[in-house]
Design an enzyme around this catalytic site. Sequence first.
Site, PDB file in Angstrom:
ATOM      1  N   GLU A 168      31.903   2.508 -31.924  1.00 39.04           N
ATOM      2  CA  GLU A 168      31.191   3.674 -32.441  1.00 39.04           C
ATOM      3  C   GLU A 168      29.760   3.779 -31.913  1.00 39.04           C
ATOM      4  OE1 GLU A 168      32.069   4.349 -36.781  1.00 39.04           O
ATOM      5  OE2 GLU A 168      32.999   2.386 -36.539  1.00 39.04           O
TER       6      GLU A 168
ATOM      7  N   ARG B 250      30.064   6.668 -48.756  1.00 34.17           N
ATOM      8  CA  ARG B 250      30.983   7.806 -48.781  1.00 34.17           C
ATOM      9  C   ARG B 250      32.387   7.278 -49.026  1.00 34.17           C
ATOM     10  NH1 ARG B 250      31.775   9.263 -43.662  1.00 34.17           N
ATOM     11  NH2 ARG B 250      33.979   8.740 -43.832  1.00 34.17           N
TER      12      ARG B 250
ATOM     13  N   GLU C  62      39.202   4.538 -48.387  1.00 36.15           N
ATOM     14  CA  GLU C  62      38.196   3.523 -48.072  1.00 36.15           C
ATOM     15  C   GLU C  62      36.832   3.988 -48.534  1.00 36.15           C
ATOM     16  OE1 GLU C  62      37.988   2.891 -43.868  1.00 36.15           O
ATOM     17  OE2 GLU C  62      37.460   4.956 -43.419  1.00 36.15           O
TER      18      GLU C  62
END
Length: 309
Positions: free
Chosen positions: A18, A251, A270
Amino acid sequence: MSAKAKHVTVLMGGFSAEREVSLTSGAACAAALAAAGYRVTTLDVRRDAAALIAGIPKDTDVVFNALHGRFGEDGCIQGILDIMGIPYTHSGRLASALAMDKPMAKHAFSAAGIPVAADLLADRETLNAGDPMPRPYVVKPFNEGSSVGVRIVRPGDNTELYTAAAWPYGEKAMVEEYIPGREVTVAVLGDRALGVTEIRPAQGFYDYAAKYTEGKAVHICPAPLPPALTAHICDLAVRAHAVLGCRGASRADFRIDETDPAKPRVVILEVNTQPGMTPLSLVPELARHVGMSFEDLVSWMVENARCDA
Protein backbone atom coordinates in the site's frame (compact mmCIF):
# COMPACT_ATOMS: atom_id res chain seq x y z
CA MET A 1 1.41 24.13 23.39
CA SER A 2 -0.39 25.87 20.54
CA ALA A 3 -0.76 24.30 17.11
CA LYS A 4 1.66 26.82 15.64
CA ALA A 5 4.33 25.74 18.14
CA LYS A 6 3.79 22.00 17.68
CA HIS A 7 6.12 20.12 15.33
CA VAL A 8 4.44 17.18 13.56
CA THR A 9 6.41 14.61 11.55
CA VAL A 10 4.27 12.77 9.00
CA LEU A 11 5.42 9.21 8.28
CA MET A 12 4.39 8.08 4.80
CA GLY A 13 5.30 5.70 2.00
CA GLY A 14 6.68 2.60 3.67
CA PHE A 15 7.40 -0.65 1.86
CA SER A 16 4.10 -2.55 1.94
CA ALA A 17 1.77 -3.23 -0.96
CA GLU A 18 0.00 0.00 0.00
CA ARG A 19 2.99 2.32 -0.45
CA GLU A 20 1.42 4.52 -3.14
CA VAL A 21 -1.78 4.98 -1.15
CA SER A 22 0.27 5.95 1.90
CA LEU A 23 2.18 8.57 -0.07
CA THR A 24 -1.13 10.10 -1.16
CA SER A 25 -2.54 9.99 2.38
CA GLY A 26 0.61 11.47 3.85
CA ALA A 27 0.78 14.34 1.38
CA ALA A 28 -2.87 15.25 2.00
CA CYS A 29 -2.43 15.13 5.79
CA ALA A 30 0.80 17.15 5.71
CA ALA A 31 -0.84 19.88 3.63
CA ALA A 32 -3.88 20.03 5.92
CA LEU A 33 -1.74 20.16 9.07
CA ALA A 34 0.37 22.98 7.65
CA ALA A 35 -2.81 24.88 6.75
CA ALA A 36 -4.02 24.36 10.34
CA GLY A 37 -0.89 26.05 11.66
CA TYR A 38 1.35 23.13 12.62
CA ARG A 39 5.04 22.97 11.73
CA VAL A 40 5.26 19.91 9.51
CA THR A 41 8.05 17.59 8.40
CA THR A 42 7.41 14.65 6.06
CA LEU A 43 9.45 11.46 6.08
CA ASP A 44 9.29 8.79 3.36
CA VAL A 45 9.85 5.58 5.31
CA ARG A 46 12.06 2.88 3.78
CA ARG A 47 13.02 -0.55 5.07
CA ASP A 48 15.76 0.77 7.32
CA ALA A 49 14.93 1.15 11.02
CA ALA A 50 18.12 3.07 11.80
CA ALA A 51 17.40 5.58 9.03
CA LEU A 52 13.82 5.94 10.27
CA ILE A 53 14.91 6.72 13.82
CA ALA A 54 17.59 9.14 12.60
CA GLY A 55 15.15 10.77 10.17
CA ILE A 56 12.60 11.81 12.79
CA PRO A 57 13.64 15.31 13.91
CA LYS A 58 14.61 15.41 17.57
CA ASP A 59 12.19 18.27 18.26
CA THR A 60 9.19 16.30 16.93
CA ASP A 61 6.24 16.66 19.30
CA VAL A 62 3.89 14.25 17.51
CA VAL A 63 4.24 11.70 14.73
CA PHE A 64 1.33 11.55 12.33
CA ASN A 65 1.35 7.95 11.16
CA ALA A 66 0.09 7.89 7.56
CA LEU A 67 1.64 4.50 6.81
CA HIS A 68 -0.59 1.68 5.56
CA GLY A 69 -0.11 -2.07 5.46
CA ARG A 70 2.62 -4.17 7.02
CA PHE A 71 5.11 -2.43 9.30
CA GLY A 72 2.99 0.74 9.26
CA GLU A 73 -0.18 -0.49 10.92
CA ASP A 74 0.67 -3.86 12.44
CA GLY A 75 2.33 -2.67 15.65
CA CYS A 76 5.93 -2.53 14.36
CA ILE A 77 6.29 1.23 13.86
CA GLN A 78 4.17 1.79 16.97
CA GLY A 79 6.71 -0.18 19.02
CA ILE A 80 9.60 1.91 17.69
CA LEU A 81 7.76 5.14 18.53
CA ASP A 82 6.92 3.79 22.00
CA ILE A 83 10.63 3.15 22.60
CA MET A 84 11.44 6.66 21.38
CA GLY A 85 8.72 8.09 23.62
CA ILE A 86 7.06 10.11 20.85
CA PRO A 87 3.26 10.41 20.83
CA TYR A 88 1.70 9.18 17.57
CA THR A 89 -1.70 9.16 15.94
CA HIS A 90 -4.03 6.16 15.72
CA SER A 91 -3.87 2.96 17.77
CA GLY A 92 -1.04 1.56 19.87
CA ARG A 93 1.03 -1.51 19.14
CA LEU A 94 -1.27 -4.19 20.63
CA ALA A 95 -4.48 -2.94 19.01
CA SER A 96 -2.65 -2.43 15.73
CA ALA A 97 -1.24 -5.95 15.76
CA LEU A 98 -4.60 -7.49 16.69
CA ALA A 99 -6.56 -5.62 14.03
CA MET A 100 -4.03 -6.47 11.31
CA ASP A 101 -4.18 -10.19 12.15
CA LYS A 102 -7.68 -10.94 10.84
CA PRO A 103 -8.16 -14.33 12.55
CA MET A 104 -7.11 -12.94 15.94
CA ALA A 105 -9.35 -9.90 15.51
CA LYS A 106 -12.29 -12.14 14.67
CA HIS A 107 -11.67 -14.23 17.79
CA ALA A 108 -11.85 -11.03 19.83
CA PHE A 109 -15.02 -9.86 18.08
CA SER A 110 -16.74 -13.22 18.47
CA ALA A 111 -15.87 -13.41 22.17
CA ALA A 112 -17.47 -9.99 22.61
CA GLY A 113 -20.66 -11.03 20.84
CA ILE A 114 -19.96 -9.10 17.62
CA PRO A 115 -21.17 -11.25 14.68
CA VAL A 116 -18.52 -12.56 12.28
CA ALA A 117 -18.48 -14.75 9.17
CA ALA A 118 -17.35 -18.37 9.43
CA ASP A 119 -13.71 -18.80 8.43
CA LEU A 120 -10.71 -21.08 8.39
CA LEU A 121 -6.99 -20.83 7.66
CA ALA A 122 -5.76 -22.89 4.72
CA ASP A 123 -2.30 -23.53 3.31
CA ARG A 124 -1.45 -23.70 -0.39
CA GLU A 125 -1.80 -27.47 -0.53
CA THR A 126 -5.33 -27.31 0.87
CA LEU A 127 -6.35 -24.48 -1.47
CA ASN A 128 -5.01 -26.29 -4.52
CA ALA A 129 -6.67 -29.58 -3.52
CA GLY A 130 -10.20 -28.23 -3.83
CA ASP A 131 -12.78 -26.02 -2.18
CA PRO A 132 -12.15 -25.74 1.58
CA MET A 133 -15.79 -24.67 2.09
CA PRO A 134 -18.90 -24.46 -0.09
CA ARG A 135 -18.87 -21.76 -2.76
CA PRO A 136 -19.16 -18.83 -2.82
CA TYR A 137 -16.38 -18.01 -0.39
CA VAL A 138 -13.71 -15.35 0.01
CA VAL A 139 -9.95 -15.93 0.04
CA LYS A 140 -7.83 -13.17 1.55
CA PRO A 141 -4.40 -12.64 3.10
CA PHE A 142 -4.81 -12.70 6.86
CA ASN A 143 -2.50 -9.73 7.47
CA GLU A 144 -2.88 -7.25 4.60
CA GLY A 145 -5.12 -4.19 4.22
CA SER A 146 -6.98 -2.30 1.48
CA SER A 147 -8.41 -5.55 0.08
CA VAL A 148 -4.97 -6.47 -1.26
CA GLY A 149 -5.12 -10.02 -2.64
CA VAL A 150 -8.81 -10.57 -1.85
CA ARG A 151 -10.61 -13.01 -4.18
CA ILE A 152 -14.22 -14.16 -4.28
CA VAL A 153 -14.54 -17.77 -5.49
CA ARG A 154 -18.00 -18.29 -6.99
CA PRO A 155 -19.77 -21.35 -8.42
CA GLY A 156 -18.45 -22.02 -11.91
CA ASP A 157 -15.16 -20.17 -11.43
CA ASN A 158 -12.07 -22.00 -12.63
CA THR A 159 -9.90 -23.21 -9.77
CA GLU A 160 -6.96 -20.86 -9.25
CA LEU A 161 -3.52 -22.17 -8.40
CA TYR A 162 -2.12 -20.72 -5.19
CA THR A 163 1.53 -20.97 -6.14
CA ALA A 164 4.12 -18.68 -4.60
CA ALA A 165 4.02 -16.56 -7.76
CA ALA A 166 0.22 -16.34 -7.89
CA TRP A 167 -0.18 -15.88 -4.13
CA PRO A 168 2.71 -13.76 -2.76
CA TYR A 169 1.06 -13.27 0.64
CA GLY A 170 2.55 -16.13 2.63
CA GLU A 171 2.01 -19.85 3.05
CA LYS A 172 -1.52 -19.53 4.43
CA ALA A 173 -4.67 -17.69 3.48
CA MET A 174 -7.90 -16.93 5.28
CA VAL A 175 -10.96 -18.55 3.73
CA GLU A 176 -14.20 -16.89 4.77
CA GLU A 177 -17.91 -17.42 4.22
CA TYR A 178 -19.19 -15.01 1.57
CA ILE A 179 -21.82 -12.67 2.98
CA PRO A 180 -24.20 -11.43 0.25
CA GLY A 181 -25.84 -8.03 0.38
CA ARG A 182 -24.75 -4.47 1.07
CA GLU A 183 -21.37 -3.21 2.27
CA VAL A 184 -21.23 -0.38 4.79
CA THR A 185 -18.53 1.27 6.84
CA VAL A 186 -18.42 3.28 10.06
CA ALA A 187 -15.83 5.83 11.16
CA VAL A 188 -15.07 5.92 14.89
CA LEU A 189 -13.28 8.82 16.57
CA GLY A 190 -12.35 8.10 20.16
CA ASP A 191 -15.53 6.65 21.62
CA ARG A 192 -18.10 7.87 19.11
CA ALA A 193 -19.28 6.76 15.69
CA LEU A 194 -19.57 9.48 13.06
CA GLY A 195 -22.13 7.64 10.98
CA VAL A 196 -22.56 4.93 8.34
CA THR A 197 -21.62 5.07 4.65
CA GLU A 198 -22.84 2.54 2.10
CA ILE A 199 -20.33 1.51 -0.58
CA ARG A 200 -21.58 0.50 -4.01
CA PRO A 201 -18.82 -0.63 -6.38
CA ALA A 202 -19.41 0.02 -10.08
CA GLN A 203 -18.75 -3.68 -10.65
CA GLY A 204 -17.50 -6.68 -8.70
CA PHE A 205 -16.67 -5.94 -5.07
CA TYR A 206 -14.92 -3.13 -3.18
CA ASP A 207 -11.39 -4.19 -4.10
CA TYR A 208 -8.13 -2.22 -4.14
CA ALA A 209 -8.91 -0.56 -7.50
CA ALA A 210 -12.41 0.43 -6.38
CA LYS A 211 -11.03 1.95 -3.18
CA TYR A 212 -8.48 4.19 -4.83
CA THR A 213 -9.71 4.88 -8.39
CA GLU A 214 -12.20 7.67 -8.92
CA GLY A 215 -15.44 6.47 -10.43
CA LYS A 216 -14.98 2.82 -9.43
CA ALA A 217 -17.35 3.03 -6.46
CA VAL A 218 -20.15 5.24 -5.14
CA HIS A 219 -20.21 6.27 -1.48
CA ILE A 220 -23.68 7.01 -0.10
CA CYS A 221 -23.30 9.10 3.04
CA PRO A 222 -25.31 8.69 5.16
CA ALA A 223 -26.30 5.15 4.21
CA PRO A 224 -30.03 4.78 3.42
CA LEU A 225 -30.83 2.50 6.36
CA PRO A 226 -33.60 2.46 8.98
CA PRO A 227 -32.56 4.52 12.04
CA ALA A 228 -32.57 1.48 14.31
CA LEU A 229 -30.26 -0.45 11.97
CA THR A 230 -27.93 2.55 11.65
CA ALA A 231 -27.75 2.81 15.44
CA HIS A 232 -27.06 -0.93 15.75
CA ILE A 233 -24.19 -0.86 13.23
CA CYS A 234 -22.69 2.24 14.89
CA ASP A 235 -22.86 0.48 18.26
CA LEU A 236 -21.08 -2.58 16.83
CA ALA A 237 -18.33 -0.36 15.38
CA VAL A 238 -17.71 1.40 18.70
CA ARG A 239 -17.69 -1.95 20.52
CA ALA A 240 -15.21 -3.40 18.02
CA HIS A 241 -12.96 -0.34 18.42
CA ALA A 242 -13.03 -0.81 22.20
CA VAL A 243 -12.61 -4.63 22.12
CA LEU A 244 -9.35 -4.32 20.16
CA GLY A 245 -8.16 -1.45 22.38
CA CYS A 246 -8.09 1.07 19.53
CA ARG A 247 -7.64 4.77 20.05
CA GLY A 248 -7.84 7.80 17.80
CA ALA A 249 -9.58 7.06 14.51
CA SER A 250 -10.61 3.68 13.17
CA ARG A 251 -12.98 2.41 10.48
CA ALA A 252 -15.11 -0.72 10.78
CA ASP A 253 -16.40 -2.50 7.67
CA PHE A 254 -19.61 -4.56 7.65
CA ARG A 255 -21.83 -6.58 5.33
CA ILE A 256 -25.64 -6.54 5.63
CA ASP A 257 -27.33 -9.72 4.41
CA GLU A 258 -30.97 -8.88 3.68
CA THR A 259 -31.97 -12.34 2.44
CA ASP A 260 -34.62 -12.14 5.16
CA PRO A 261 -35.72 -8.46 4.94
CA ALA A 262 -37.50 -8.73 8.26
CA LYS A 263 -34.29 -9.74 10.03
CA PRO A 264 -31.15 -8.39 8.32
CA ARG A 265 -27.90 -10.09 9.32
CA VAL A 266 -25.06 -7.66 10.09
CA VAL A 267 -21.52 -9.11 10.03
CA ILE A 268 -18.29 -7.29 10.76
CA LEU A 269 -15.50 -7.81 8.22
CA GLU A 270 -12.63 -5.98 9.91
CA VAL A 271 -11.45 -2.88 11.76
CA ASN A 272 -8.89 -0.67 10.04
CA THR A 273 -6.74 1.16 12.59
CA GLN A 274 -5.02 3.24 9.88
CA PRO A 275 -7.93 4.27 7.66
CA GLY A 276 -7.10 5.92 4.36
CA MET A 277 -6.74 9.69 4.30
CA THR A 278 -6.86 10.26 0.55
CA PRO A 279 -9.35 12.55 -1.23
CA LEU A 280 -11.51 9.44 -1.91
CA SER A 281 -11.25 8.05 1.61
CA LEU A 282 -14.22 7.20 3.79
CA VAL A 283 -13.26 8.59 7.20
CA PRO A 284 -12.76 12.18 5.91
CA GLU A 285 -16.09 11.84 4.10
CA LEU A 286 -17.92 10.80 7.27
CA ALA A 287 -16.18 13.56 9.21
CA ARG A 288 -17.50 16.12 6.68
CA HIS A 289 -20.95 14.64 7.19
CA VAL A 290 -20.87 15.71 10.86
CA GLY A 291 -19.40 19.14 10.06
CA MET A 292 -15.72 18.32 10.60
CA SER A 293 -13.36 19.63 7.93
CA PHE A 294 -10.29 17.69 6.84
CA GLU A 295 -8.12 20.20 8.74
CA ASP A 296 -10.29 19.69 11.83
CA LEU A 297 -9.98 15.92 11.49
CA VAL A 298 -6.20 15.74 11.21
CA SER A 299 -5.84 18.35 13.97
CA TRP A 300 -8.05 16.23 16.24
CA MET A 301 -5.82 13.24 15.52
CA VAL A 302 -2.69 15.19 16.43
CA GLU A 303 -4.17 16.61 19.61
CA ASN A 304 -5.27 13.11 20.70
CA ALA A 305 -1.96 11.41 19.86
CA ARG A 306 -0.42 9.18 22.52
CA CYS A 307 2.26 6.55 22.96
CA ASP A 308 2.61 3.56 25.27
CA ALA A 309 6.04 4.49 26.59
